[in-house]
Design an enzyme around this catalytic site. Structure first.
Site, PDB file in Angstrom:
ATOM      1  N   GLY A   1     -10.227   3.998 -20.272  1.00  0.00           N
ATOM      2  CA  GLY A   1      -9.315   3.036 -19.664  1.00  0.00           C
ATOM      3  C   GLY A   1      -8.833   3.319 -18.268  1.00  0.00           C
TER       4      GLY A   1
ATOM      5  N   ARG B   1     -17.831 -10.813 -14.290  1.00  0.00           N
ATOM      6  CA  ARG B   1     -16.434 -10.381 -14.204  1.00  0.00           C
ATOM      7  C   ARG B   1     -15.539 -11.307 -13.366  1.00  0.00           C
ATOM      8  NH1 ARG B   1     -14.584  -6.310 -12.569  1.00  0.00           N
ATOM      9  NH2 ARG B   1     -13.192  -5.920 -14.315  1.00  0.00           N
TER      10      ARG B   1
ATOM     11  N   GLU C   1     -12.888   8.782 -23.689  1.00  0.00           N
ATOM     12  CA  GLU C   1     -13.995   7.812 -23.719  1.00  0.00           C
ATOM     13  C   GLU C   1     -14.032   6.982 -22.437  1.00  0.00           C
ATOM     14  OE1 GLU C   1     -12.881   5.403 -27.051  1.00  0.00           O
ATOM     15  OE2 GLU C   1     -13.466   6.890 -28.537  1.00  0.00           O
ATOM     16  N   PRO C   2     -14.196   7.602 -21.290  1.00  0.00           N
ATOM     17  CA  PRO C   2     -14.222   6.807 -20.063  1.00  0.00           C
ATOM     18  C   PRO C   2     -15.546   6.062 -19.909  1.00  0.00           C
ATOM     19  CG  PRO C   2     -14.658   9.107 -19.538  1.00  0.00           C
ATOM     20  CD  PRO C   2     -14.430   9.040 -21.035  1.00  0.00           C
ATOM     21  N   GLY C   3     -15.464   4.836 -19.473  1.00  0.00           N
ATOM     22  CA  GLY C   3     -16.673   4.068 -19.187  1.00  0.00           C
ATOM     23  C   GLY C   3     -16.678   3.689 -17.724  1.00  0.00           C
TER      24      GLY C   3
ATOM     25  N   CYS D   1     -24.756 -24.042 -12.399  1.00  0.00           N
ATOM     26  CA  CYS D   1     -24.148 -25.365 -12.342  1.00  0.00           C
ATOM     27  C   CYS D   1     -22.764 -25.435 -12.967  1.00  0.00           C
ATOM     28  CB  CYS D   1     -25.069 -26.364 -13.013  1.00  0.00           C
ATOM     29  SG  CYS D   1     -26.681 -26.303 -12.255  1.00  0.00           S
ATOM     30  N   GLU D   2     -21.866 -24.630 -12.511  1.00  0.00           N
ATOM     31  CA  GLU D   2     -20.456 -24.827 -12.829  1.00  0.00           C
ATOM     32  C   GLU D   2     -19.621 -24.157 -11.753  1.00  0.00           C
ATOM     33  OE1 GLU D   2     -19.016 -22.584 -16.381  1.00  0.00           O
ATOM     34  OE2 GLU D   2     -21.127 -22.586 -16.944  1.00  0.00           O
TER      35      GLU D   2
HETATM   36  N1  LLP Z   1     -13.064   3.216 -25.716  1.00  0.00           N
HETATM   37  C1  LLP Z   1     -12.870   2.041 -26.344  1.00  0.00           C
HETATM   38  C2  LLP Z   1     -12.538   2.048 -27.748  1.00  0.00           C
HETATM   39  C3  LLP Z   1     -12.984   0.832 -25.632  1.00  0.00           C
HETATM   40  O1  LLP Z   1     -12.780  -0.310 -26.248  1.00  0.00           O
HETATM   41  C4  LLP Z   1     -13.311   0.866 -24.249  1.00  0.00           C
HETATM   42  C5  LLP Z   1     -13.453  -0.365 -23.479  1.00  0.00           C
HETATM   43  C6  LLP Z   1     -13.515   2.123 -23.646  1.00  0.00           C
HETATM   44  C7  LLP Z   1     -13.379   3.264 -24.410  1.00  0.00           C
HETATM   45  C8  LLP Z   1     -13.882   2.264 -22.197  1.00  0.00           C
HETATM   46  O2  LLP Z   1     -12.904   1.780 -21.362  1.00  0.00           O
HETATM   47  P1  LLP Z   1     -13.050   2.001 -19.782  1.00  0.00           P
HETATM   48  O3  LLP Z   1     -12.899   3.486 -19.514  1.00  0.00           O
HETATM   49  O4  LLP Z   1     -14.365   1.502 -19.374  1.00  0.00           O
HETATM   50  O5  LLP Z   1     -11.938   1.231 -19.219  1.00  0.00           O
HETATM   51  N2  LLP Z   1     -15.591  -6.065 -19.884  1.00  0.00           N
HETATM   52  C9  LLP Z   1     -14.299  -5.652 -19.376  1.00  0.00           C
HETATM   53  C10 LLP Z   1     -13.879  -4.290 -19.907  1.00  0.00           C
HETATM   54  C11 LLP Z   1     -13.850  -4.198 -21.407  1.00  0.00           C
HETATM   55  C12 LLP Z   1     -13.409  -2.868 -21.932  1.00  0.00           C
HETATM   56  C13 LLP Z   1     -13.585  -2.795 -23.397  1.00  0.00           C
HETATM   57  N3  LLP Z   1     -13.307  -1.527 -23.981  1.00  0.00           N
HETATM   58  C14 LLP Z   1     -14.349  -5.673 -17.844  1.00  0.00           C
HETATM   59  O6  LLP Z   1     -15.370  -6.022 -17.282  1.00  0.00           O
HETATM   60  O7  LLP Z   1     -13.348  -5.381 -17.210  1.00  0.00           O
END
Ligand code: LLP
Length: 421
Positions: A239, A314, A275-277, A346-347
């Site tokens: 997050g 996004r 759990e960073p994404g 087309c939107e």
């Molecule tokens: N762990 C869990 C359980 C999650 O649900 C998520 C993201 C993460 C880790 C990773 O979060 P991050 O570090 O990436 O913030 N599609 C949206 C973001 C959806 C996030 C969903 N869960 C966007 O484009 O902003």
């Protein structure tokens, strides 16, 4: 920091000029920098130094095999949220004992898949899910390691659609009921409690909600231990936000985030998982597009790109800002003008930015969207029958296509006619 810089007036990904990639694969495409991925992993490693920890990369942000394999080679574990992601992680060579399985709706089949293939833990989100997991594990003669995801009722102060830790959100069990649910877990065969899980949302630009949530998890850890549970692992979710608008945002640094973790849960002797994404993959990627037309509209100019909302959703979905820059650097002091930057779909929702200041852009000029490595390619679709766009990975002066552009035939031939047609 990332590795997308101008060199001699041309935007590069590490040491590769973006126009060189464009000439080779065509536009639009995604390009990722391995050095940036590595750097972001290293930053988290440093932030958590001195703590027993595992960084479980949230694959949902970017699950290309090349990206996952690179992360795994750095030592990352994986956070998966579906059977498909689990299989992708395994296919990239990630061992089961480094994969955590999150998500509110795991099916029995997904549970079986992970129990058979090996899993570090399931992050259980409800009592019915726990009962199901117990049944599935017993039927396989296995014991599933679990944490229970608690919902701490903390407002992450982020976009409504990606806030997950308030009581009205669908995620986790209310923290107030945690002792009861852990008691049930302890009595249930086929599952073994190993810890607690929490994730309050995505793109957090303030550390306070983390501090609040992790403080609650620390209190709960002590309480559960008093109740006789062995809590050895804390999964603190992902997050941490990134600066989408560089001129105007400075989200907290991973080092400061690490200090929050140390301060709140550091004295519990638990193994820490995060759990960073987005923070790993977001600024490690660009979306590169070409300008099809410059259209002079009523009181405004439109840049019509060959990328569209199906490639990067996004802005349409969250009203998200992405910095948009020309691939050919503007001359110093060049005048800027406002453009509405749109795709061909087309939107009207197919608008990336309104009245965005850029130096003059002409037909065929290349444009790059920054911070597109996370939730870009993975959320793309073939809406308007626009084939998925290629992904390219750069390392130093080399680049490789890591997902090729499908042909129109590939796309069309996935459909089949019913025999009566
Ligand atoms: N762990 C869990 C359980 C999650 O649900 C998520 C993201 C993460 C880790 C990773 O979060 P991050 O570090 O990436 O913030 N599609 C949206 C973001 C959806 C996030 C969903 N869960 C966007 O484009 O902003």
């Amino acid at each position: 920091m990332d590795h997308f810089l101008y060199k001699d007036g041309i935007l590069h990904a590490e040491d590769v000029a973006i126009p060189e990639i464009a000439a080779s694969v065509g536009t639009p495409f995604y390009v990722y920098s391995t050095a940036t991925l590595t750097r972001h992993f290293d930053v988290f490693t440093e932030a958590l130094s001195g703590m027993d920890h595992l960084i479980c990369y949230a694959m949902k942000s970017n699950s290309n095999q090349a990206v996952i394999a690179h992360m795994a080679a750095l030592g990352a574990g994986m956070d998966v949220v579906s059977g498909g992601e689990y299989l992708r992680a395994k296919a990239a060579g990630v061992p089961g004992d480094k994969i955590v399985f999150s998500g509110v709706g795991k099916t029995a089949e997904e549970m079986r898949m992970a129990l058979d293939g090996g899993i570090r833990q399931f992050n259980v989100e409800s009592e019915p899910e726990m009962e199901r997991l117990s049944q599935v594990a017993r039927s396989l003669g296995k014991v599933a390691p679990i944490t229970i995801r608690v919902n701490p009722d903390v407002d992450a102060k982020t976009h409504e659609k990606i806030s997950t830790g308030r009581k009205e959100d669908k995620f986790g069990i209310p923290i107030g009921r945690a002792r009861e649910v852990y008691a049930r877990a302890a009595a249930l065969p086929g599952v073994k409690v190993v810890g607690i899980d929490v994730h309050i949302g995505s793109q957090l630009t303030n550390l306070e909600p983390f501090e609040l949530a992790y403080g609650k998890v620390a209190d709960l850890t002590r309480q559960l231990r008093e109740d006789g549970h062995e809590i050895t692992r804390l999964d603190l979710g992902g997050g941490l936000g990134i600066p989408y608008e560089r001129s105007n945002s400075a989200p907290p640094l991973p080092l400061d985030y690490g200090d929050v973790i140390r301060r709140t849960v550091g004295d519990l002797g638990c193994e820490i998982e995060i759990e960073p994404g987005r923070l790993i993959s977001g600024n490690a990627g660009l979306l590169v597009a070409s300008t099809i037309y410059v259209k002079h509209g009523e009181g405004r100019d439109f840049l019509i790109l060959d990328a569209a909302m199906n490639d990067l959703i996004r802005p349409a979905m969250y009203g998200a800002w992405h910095d948009i820059i020309p691939v050919r650097e503007a001359e110093a002091g060049a005048e800027q003008q406002p453009y509405d930057i749109v795709g061909p779909v087309c939107e009207s929702g197919d608008t990336f930015a309104r009245q965005r200041n850029l130096p003059e852009i002409r037909e065929d000029d290349l444009i790059a969207f920054r911070s597109a490595g996370a939730y870009g390619a993975v959320m793309s679709s073939e809406y308007n029958s626009r084939p998925l766009i290629p992904e390219v990975m750069v390392k130093g002066d080399q680049f490789a296509v890591i997902r090729a552009r499908p042909s129109f035939d590939d796309m069309i031939n996935r459909d089949t006619l019913p025999q009566w047609a």
